[in-house]
Design an enzyme around this catalytic site. Structure first.
Site, PDB file in Angstrom:
ATOM      1  N   CYS A 245     -35.545 -96.425   6.501  1.00 14.64           N
ATOM      2  CA  CYS A 245     -35.671 -96.596   5.054  1.00 14.64           C
ATOM      3  C   CYS A 245     -36.954 -97.376   4.777  1.00 14.64           C
ATOM      4  CB  CYS A 245     -34.461 -97.346   4.503  1.00 14.64           C
ATOM      5  SG  CYS A 245     -34.635 -97.767   2.754  1.00 14.64           S
TER       6      CYS A 245
ATOM      7  N   ASP B 116     -31.927 -94.609   9.148  1.00 19.02           N
ATOM      8  CA  ASP B 116     -31.268 -93.507   8.450  1.00 19.02           C
ATOM      9  C   ASP B 116     -31.022 -92.403   9.468  1.00 19.02           C
ATOM     10  OD1 ASP B 116     -31.195 -94.507   5.810  1.00 19.02           O
ATOM     11  OD2 ASP B 116     -33.297 -94.003   5.528  1.00 19.02           O
TER      12      ASP B 116
END
Length: 152
Positions: free
Chosen positions: A50, A57
């Site tokens: 992120c 992620d």
């Protein structure tokens, strides 16, 4: 000279690039150019970072394409995708960037990508992009990834 003899990654020791922009994507000659068929890459453990929080992620990517004169060389694709591991970008940017790099390299008859991202902040984000409609008569199976359901 054979186009395939210029590969720099296949058959050689290679580490992932520091970021996707620096990653090398390579192509090989399609031995069935002119034949309409779909090639699928399934990437169930894609990771990126992120760009705001620095937290990891995770996504399940499915890339389908109908090759023209070129195929993506799979080792270079794996290393390219791995280069996102420490790259900060939003889900939409990662998904569409991957597709556009492949389109630029391969100039396929058609390409689509499904980015099925695992929840962040309780919200799963799925990102879909394609070059247009699949050519008539192409057999394009469903990507086979169910929508996120959680525990309910």
């Amino acid at each position: 000279m054979n186009e395939n003899s210029t590969l720099s990654l296949l058959g050689h020791e290679a580490a992932p690039a520091a970021n996707p922009e620096a990653a090398t994507l390579e192509r090989v000659t399609n031995p069935h150019a002119g034949t309409q068929y779909v090639t699928r890459f399934t990437v169930p453990e894609f990771t990126s970072i992120c760009p705001v929080t620095g937290q990891p992620d995770f996504a399940h990517l499915v890339i389908d394409y109908i090759p023209g004169d070129w195929l993506v060389e799979s080792k270079s694709l794996k290393l390219f995708l791995t280069s996102f591991r420490n790259h900060g970008a939003f889900h939409e940017d990662c998904t569409v960037y991957i597709a556009k790099r492949l389109v630029d390299l391969l100039q396929p008859a058609w390409l689509r990508i499904g980015g099925y991202w695992y929840p962040r902040g309780g919200i799963p984000i799925d990102v879909f992009w394609q070059t247009g409609n699949a050519p008539e008569g192409a057999w394009v199976p469903d990507q086979g990834v169910p929508p996120y359901r959680g525990r309910g």
